[in-house]
Design a protein around this motif. Structure first.
Motif, mmCIF file in Angstrom:
data_model
loop_
_atom_site.group_PDB
_atom_site.id
_atom_site.type_symbol
_atom_site.label_atom_id
_atom_site.label_comp_id
_atom_site.label_asym_id
_atom_site.label_seq_id
_atom_site.Cartn_x
_atom_site.Cartn_y
_atom_site.Cartn_z
ATOM 1 N N ARG A 57 4.498 13.781 -29.560
ATOM 2 C CA ARG A 57 3.649 14.908 -29.943
ATOM 3 C C ARG A 57 2.381 14.415 -30.632
ATOM 4 N N TYR A 58 2.523 13.407 -31.466
ATOM 5 C CA TYR A 58 1.364 12.854 -32.160
ATOM 6 C C TYR A 58 0.378 12.242 -31.165
ATOM 7 N N ALA A 59 0.890 11.549 -30.155
ATOM 8 C CA ALA A 59 0.006 10.946 -29.152
ATOM 9 C C ALA A 59 -0.802 12.017 -28.433
ATOM 10 N N PHE A 60 -0.165 13.138 -28.093
ATOM 11 C CA PHE A 60 -0.877 14.237 -27.441
ATOM 12 C C PHE A 60 -2.000 14.779 -28.315
ATOM 13 N N ILE A 61 -1.718 15.034 -29.601
ATOM 14 C CA ILE A 61 -2.726 15.630 -30.481
ATOM 15 C C ILE A 61 -3.879 14.666 -30.722
ATOM 16 N N VAL A 62 -3.577 13.382 -30.918
ATOM 17 C CA VAL A 62 -4.661 12.420 -31.164
ATOM 18 C C VAL A 62 -5.491 12.214 -29.895
ATOM 19 N N ALA A 63 -4.853 12.200 -28.722
ATOM 20 C CA ALA A 63 -5.620 12.088 -27.480
ATOM 21 C C ALA A 63 -6.539 13.292 -27.311
ATOM 22 N N LEU A 64 -6.057 14.483 -27.683
ATOM 23 C CA LEU A 64 -6.902 15.677 -27.667
ATOM 24 C C LEU A 64 -8.105 15.487 -28.586
ATOM 25 N N CYS A 65 -7.866 14.916 -29.772
ATOM 26 C CA CYS A 65 -8.969 14.665 -30.713
ATOM 27 C C CYS A 65 -9.964 13.663 -30.132
ATOM 28 N N ALA A 66 -9.461 12.631 -29.456
ATOM 29 C CA ALA A 66 -10.353 11.633 -28.851
ATOM 30 C C ALA A 66 -11.232 12.269 -27.786
ATOM 31 N N ALA A 67 -10.626 13.110 -26.937
ATOM 32 C CA ALA A 67 -11.401 13.784 -25.900
ATOM 33 C C ALA A 67 -12.461 14.691 -26.508
ATOM 34 N N THR A 87 3.491 14.256 -23.009
ATOM 35 C CA THR A 87 3.054 12.962 -22.486
ATOM 36 C C THR A 87 2.008 13.163 -21.398
ATOM 37 N N LEU A 88 2.249 14.127 -20.528
ATOM 38 C CA LEU A 88 1.277 14.441 -19.474
ATOM 39 C C LEU A 88 -0.082 14.768 -20.085
ATOM 40 N N LEU A 89 -0.093 15.626 -21.100
ATOM 41 C CA LEU A 89 -1.354 16.024 -21.717
ATOM 42 C C LEU A 89 -2.004 14.872 -22.476
ATOM 43 N N ALA A 90 -1.198 13.994 -23.063
ATOM 44 C CA ALA A 90 -1.772 12.817 -23.718
ATOM 45 C C ALA A 90 -2.535 11.975 -22.703
ATOM 46 N N PHE A 91 -1.936 11.757 -21.532
ATOM 47 C CA PHE A 91 -2.620 11.002 -20.482
ATOM 48 C C PHE A 91 -3.862 11.746 -20.001
ATOM 49 N N PHE A 92 -3.760 13.067 -19.870
ATOM 50 C CA PHE A 92 -4.909 13.836 -19.387
ATOM 51 C C PHE A 92 -6.096 13.736 -20.340
ATOM 52 N N PHE A 93 -5.829 13.872 -21.644
ATOM 53 C CA PHE A 93 -6.938 13.814 -22.597
ATOM 54 C C PHE A 93 -7.470 12.390 -22.754
ATOM 55 N N ALA A 103 -10.421 5.918 -16.685
ATOM 56 C CA ALA A 103 -10.254 7.365 -16.535
ATOM 57 C C ALA A 103 -9.356 7.691 -15.340
ATOM 58 N N TRP A 104 -9.605 7.051 -14.197
ATOM 59 C CA TRP A 104 -8.809 7.328 -13.004
ATOM 60 C C TRP A 104 -7.350 6.929 -13.229
ATOM 61 N N HIS A 105 -7.134 5.843 -13.947
ATOM 62 C CA HIS A 105 -5.772 5.395 -14.235
ATOM 63 C C HIS A 105 -5.005 6.467 -15.009
ATOM 64 N N TYR A 106 -5.616 7.002 -16.068
ATOM 65 C CA TYR A 106 -4.903 7.982 -16.887
ATOM 66 C C TYR A 106 -4.781 9.332 -16.190
ATOM 67 N N LEU A 107 -5.770 9.687 -15.358
ATOM 68 C CA LEU A 107 -5.618 10.908 -14.572
ATOM 69 C C LEU A 107 -4.460 10.756 -13.591
ATOM 70 N N SER A 108 -4.347 9.594 -12.974
ATOM 71 C CA SER A 108 -3.236 9.347 -12.052
ATOM 72 C C SER A 108 -1.898 9.385 -12.781
ATOM 73 N N GLN A 109 -1.871 8.867 -14.011
ATOM 74 C CA GLN A 109 -0.645 8.911 -14.799
ATOM 75 C C GLN A 109 -0.235 10.354 -15.100
ATOM 76 N N SER A 110 -1.197 11.182 -15.453
ATOM 77 C CA SER A 110 -0.876 12.582 -15.761
ATOM 78 C C SER A 110 -0.388 13.308 -14.509
ATOM 79 N N ILE A 111 -0.979 13.010 -13.354
ATOM 80 C CA ILE A 111 -0.524 13.631 -12.112
ATOM 81 C C ILE A 111 0.880 13.154 -11.753
ATOM 82 N N SER A 112 1.165 11.879 -12.003
ATOM 83 C CA SER A 112 2.516 11.368 -11.757
ATOM 84 C C SER A 112 3.547 12.105 -12.604
#
Length: 562
Positions: free
Chosen positions: A174-184, A230-236, A250-259
């Motif tokens: 959950r923390y990874a998702f919120i911090v990735a949102l902050c980074a984006a 986890t999906l949203l962490a990768f997306f952000f 960017a493409w790597h993490y978008l692909s991870q979120s789609i996976s």
């Protein structure tokens, strides 16, 4: 006998946070000021000589004040819910107590791994990274809700806002998702809450937020239990790296979120039947946001796609925020009009005019859609109109790459399509707030550049024939091209990184023997425009400057708008 001299009593310095905020510290542990705003009170800074100092962060106190209570809009946000949250329980975000103005400053990378205002998580004492303080998490989340939520409505705002107050209690996922949102958020809006200073005076940069999110992701195995967090962490992280112009990352993490979308079976309609209605609605929004993003990014980067539009769209009329949902669903529909087979053909090196002919019905379906724009949030309106015009110019570009004759091209899509698209975008941008466009981050720059590039390509085709019946069309191309260049000269707080490239392509079209002062770019970037001594031509060419001013004045002529 002289009076005895009382020894000087050494005074305890103020805590780190109060020193940075320039507020009175009671020097307790923790001090009163830090307790008020939930900061981690520390006394680690080494006192320095007094003297002139560089500028400090003027917005920290306003950011801190926003976390002293629940944000006004946290009880009125609807659009998305976490897996344990609620989807349509409340309404859209309202105004927050944060400043209306963004601070546009170059994002500075943190020179080492020390961060200001970090908390050590007691929940994961051995492997956990230090946690960012609640005030910084809350500040970024509030800004996201105010400016980015209409285009990325994929989490429950109430839940995340509350969770920001106790980051040490969050799981690594959950923390990874919120911090990735902050980074984006930090990178898309080019936020920086510190203007310089020593290491201990630096607040978190966009890059350090990315590192925090990645470090949190390394504290657990995401594949053990696939989750939307986890999906949203990768997306952000995709969004953050995209705004850094690091497209491989960017493409790597978008692909991870789609996976992870596939692992969670978000691409299969039966999977939603096993969920409660609110969770199912959330997952639909996540899937369709990935659908839109993958297709737009694939067109920009000439990549293949994997997601298909085979599940139901998010609801509109049953939502407590139907206008916001309506805009989101309409954007989905625009991308649905381009079949998946087009991306396979577009990604291949081969093509034929017969293949190009399939583009005409696609163009018609994209161009003729007329949503009720009056119902749109302004940020969504920019997204939809610019994206629709951008998609049309991408179709025009694909056709132009496949045919040699403009008459053949005109039979597939209109020859003047780039000009028409450019006029629509310019008319829009002249009527919306700058922040409504800037909210789209580097993506708005790239789409404007792509539209301008197609106008430039058309103008170069028309240039040899401008005295043979196409002079008026060429003049319109000049006007539109100049307007787009002007937009790129001041967007997201400064000059776009794509500005110089488009200006170089357009130099012959605009007929500028010398560049206007505010449009000049360094000679090392474009040596072809430099004099023999390596310097740019002087900006005092009155004729060239007057041509540019004339173009600029005509850019927003209502008669040129469509």
């Amino acid at each position: 006998m002289s009076a005895s001299i009382r020894p000087t009593q050494q005074r305890t310095p103020a805590c780190d946070n109060c020193r940075r905020r320039k507020v009175r510290c009671n020097r307790e542990q923790p001090c009163g000021k830090c307790q008020e705003v939930f900061l981690n009170c520390q006394y680690t800074s080494v006192p320095r000589r007094k003297g002139p100092k560089g500028p400090t962060a003027p917005v920290l106190s306003s950011l801190s004040s926003s976390s002293n209570h629940s944000s006004p809009h946290t009880s009125s946000v609807s659009f998305a819910a976490s897996d344990a949250g609620h989807a349509d329980a409340v309404g859209p975000p309202s105004e927050s107590n944060l400043e209306d103005q963004w601070t546009f400053l170059p994002t500075t990378e943190c020179p080492d791994t020390r961060f200001v205002g970090l908390l050590k998580s007691p929940t994961f004492p051995t492997a956990a990274c230090q946690r960012i303080s609640p005030v910084l998490l809350q500040a970024h989340v509030d800004i996201f809700l105010k400016h980015l939520y209409p285009i990325m409505p994929v989490f429950d705002a109430d839940t995340v806002t509350v969770e920001c107050m106790s980051p040490e209690a969050l799981s690594p996922r959950r923390y990874a998702f919120i911090v990735a949102l902050c980074a984006a958020t930090h990178l898309q809006l080019k936020l920086d809450i510190s203007e310089g200073g020593t290491i201990e005076e630096l607040s978190l940069s966009g890059q350090s937020l990315i590192e925090q999110a990645i470090q949190a992701l390394q504290e657990f195995d995401p594949l053990d239990e696939p989750h939307t967090d986890t999906l949203l962490a990768f997306f952000f992280l995709f969004s953050a790296y995209g705004n850094l112009d690091k497209h491989n990352h960017a493409w790597h993490y978008l692909s991870q979120s789609i996976s992870f979308a596939h692992l969670l079976n978000l691409h299969q309609e039966p999977s939603y039947l096993a969920q409660d209605p609110e969770t199912a609605e959330l997952r639909r929004r996540i899937y369709w946001l990935l659908f839109i993003t993958e297709r737009a990014y694939a067109l920009q980067r000439n990549m293949p796609i994997t997601l298909r539009g085979r599940i139901q769209k998010p609801t509109v009329f049953t939502s407590n925020s139907p206008a916001l949902a309506y805009g989101f669903v309409n954007l989905i529909s625009v991308f649905e009009k381009i079949p998946s087979s087009f991306y396979d053909w577009n990604a291949s090196a081969a093509g034929s005019l017969g293949d190009s002919a399939m583009i005409n019905p696609i163009y018609q379906s994209v161009a003729l859609s007329t949503p009720l724009l009056a119902e749109y949030n302004e940020t969504q309106k920019v997204d939809l109109i610019v994206t629709r015009q951008w998609l049309q110019t991408r179709l025009w570009k694909v056709v132009s790459d496949q045919v040699d004759s403009t008459c053949h091209q005109g039979a597939v899509v209109p020859l003047d399509l780039p000009i028409t698209a450019g006029k629509s975008v310019m008319a829009l941008m002249s009527t919306v707030a700058q922040k409504s466009a800037d909210a789209h981050g580097i993506g708005i720059e790239q789409k404007l550049y792509d539209i301008g590039e197609t106008v430039s390509l058309l103008a170069h085709v028309l240039l040899p024939r401008k005295n043979d019946g196409v002079g008026e069309l060429f003049a319109h191309a000049q006007t539109v091209l100049c307007g787009i260049i002007d937009l790129l000269s001041n967007i997201r707080g400064g000059q776009s990184y794509l500005f110089s490239s488009l200006l170089q392509q357009s130099h012959a079209i605009l007929g500028l023997e010398a560049l206007p002062p505010h449009l000049a770019f360094p000679s090392y970037w474009n040596p072809t425009l430099a004099d023999n001594d390596g310097s740019l031509p002087g900006p005092d060419d009155c004729m060239s400057l007057q041509r540019y001013k004339t173009f600029k004045d005509n850019c927003f002529d209502p008669k040129l708008s469509t």
